[in-house]
Design an enzyme around this catalytic site. Structure first.
Site, short mmCIF file in Angstrom:
data_model
loop_
_atom_site.label_atom_id
_atom_site.label_comp_id
_atom_site.label_asym_id
_atom_site.label_seq_id
_atom_site.Cartn_x
_atom_site.Cartn_y
_atom_site.Cartn_z
N ASN A 172 0.84 -1.21 0.00
CA ASN A 172 0.00 0.00 0.00
C ASN A 172 0.87 1.25 0.00
O ASN A 172 1.88 1.34 0.69
CB ASN A 172 -1.01 0.01 1.16
N ILE A 173 0.47 2.19 -0.84
CA ILE A 173 1.21 3.44 -1.04
C ILE A 173 0.24 4.59 -0.76
O ILE A 173 -0.74 4.77 -1.50
CB ILE A 173 1.74 3.54 -2.49
N GLU A 174 0.51 5.31 0.32
CA GLU A 174 -0.42 6.36 0.75
C GLU A 174 -0.04 7.72 0.17
O GLU A 174 1.00 7.89 -0.46
CB GLU A 174 -0.44 6.39 2.28
N CYS A 215 -4.18 0.69 -2.51
CA CYS A 215 -4.05 -0.48 -1.65
C CYS A 215 -3.10 -1.51 -2.26
O CYS A 215 -2.90 -1.55 -3.48
CB CYS A 215 -5.41 -1.13 -1.44
N GLU A 248 -3.34 -4.78 -2.71
CA GLU A 248 -3.88 -5.77 -3.64
C GLU A 248 -4.17 -5.16 -5.00
O GLU A 248 -4.02 -5.80 -6.03
CB GLU A 248 -5.11 -6.49 -3.07
N CYS A 252 -10.77 -3.61 0.96
CA CYS A 252 -11.76 -2.53 1.09
C CYS A 252 -12.77 -2.64 -0.05
O CYS A 252 -12.58 -3.41 -1.01
CB CYS A 252 -11.06 -1.17 1.08
N CYS A 269 -11.33 -2.11 -3.57
CA CYS A 269 -10.53 -3.26 -4.05
C CYS A 269 -11.43 -4.44 -4.42
O CYS A 269 -11.13 -5.17 -5.37
CB CYS A 269 -9.52 -3.68 -3.00
N1 THU Z 1 -5.20 -1.27 2.90
C1 THU Z 1 -4.72 -2.10 1.93
O1 THU Z 1 -3.70 -1.82 1.28
N2 THU Z 1 -5.39 -3.26 1.71
C2 THU Z 1 -6.43 -3.72 2.46
O2 THU Z 1 -6.93 -4.80 2.21
C3 THU Z 1 -6.96 -2.88 3.56
C4 THU Z 1 -6.41 -1.52 3.64
C5 THU Z 1 -4.43 -0.06 3.21
C6 THU Z 1 -4.98 1.25 2.76
C7 THU Z 1 -4.29 2.20 3.73
O3 THU Z 1 -2.99 2.50 3.22
C8 THU Z 1 -4.13 1.40 4.99
O4 THU Z 1 -4.27 0.04 4.61
C9 THU Z 1 -5.11 1.74 6.07
O5 THU Z 1 -6.40 1.75 5.58
#
Ligand code: THU
Length: 130
Positions: free
Chosen positions: A41-43, A52, A54, A87, A90
């Site tokens: 995950n890259i915010e 996310c 996945e 989420c 996704c």
């Molecule tokens: N996130 C994912 O990358 N995948 C998931 O299945 C659940 C949530 C990430 C998004 C965000 O960067 C962090 O988790 C918190 O929500």
């Protein structure tokens, strides 16, 4: 059975960029010809632009020319006490880009659950509805 993609997903998790949530997620897609494509995950400071793990992994897979029929499984891993289930965004993406019954392996350091997109997103809206 899925030890290898789980391990690769945990390796990907190390590359997560999560200055806001501090919650790292890793993912790994296994293709039918034995290739692996990872994502973390890259915010972003504009939170909604976060990608996310996945979605990054599945987009990598498609970017390398693979399509849903070439996907054997996807693992999604986190370090939390509970499993990271995809989420809503996704789930919608996975519904279009993997087969309905392709195994989705959710794992943390303690437990695993194998599910699929049919279970995670029943009554999905998809391209056949257009
Ligand atoms: N996130 C994912 O990358 N995948 C998931 O299945 C659940 C949530 C990430 C998004 C965000 O960067 C962090 O988790 C918190 O929500």
């Amino acid at each position: 059975m899925y030890e290898e993609i789980i391990e690769k997903a945990f390796n990907a998790l190390e590359n997560a960029y999560v200055p806001y949530s501090n919650y790292r997620v890793g993912a790994c897609v296994l293709t039918t010809d034995g290739k692996h494509f990872i994502g973390a995950n890259i915010e972003n400071a504009s939170y909604g632009l976060t990608n996310c793990a996945e979605r990054n992994a599945i987009f990598q897979t498609y970017s390398n020319g693979y399509r849903k029929e070439n996907i054997e499984a996807i693992a999604i891993v986190c370090e939390g006490k509970t499993l990271a289930t995809p989420c809503g965004a996704c789930r919608q993406v996975l519904d279009e880009l993997i087969e309905k019954e392709t195994p989705i392996i959710l794992s943390n350091r303690k437990m695993q659950k194998v599910t699929n997109i049919k279970e995670l997103l029943p009554y999905a809206f998809g391209k056949d509805d257009l």
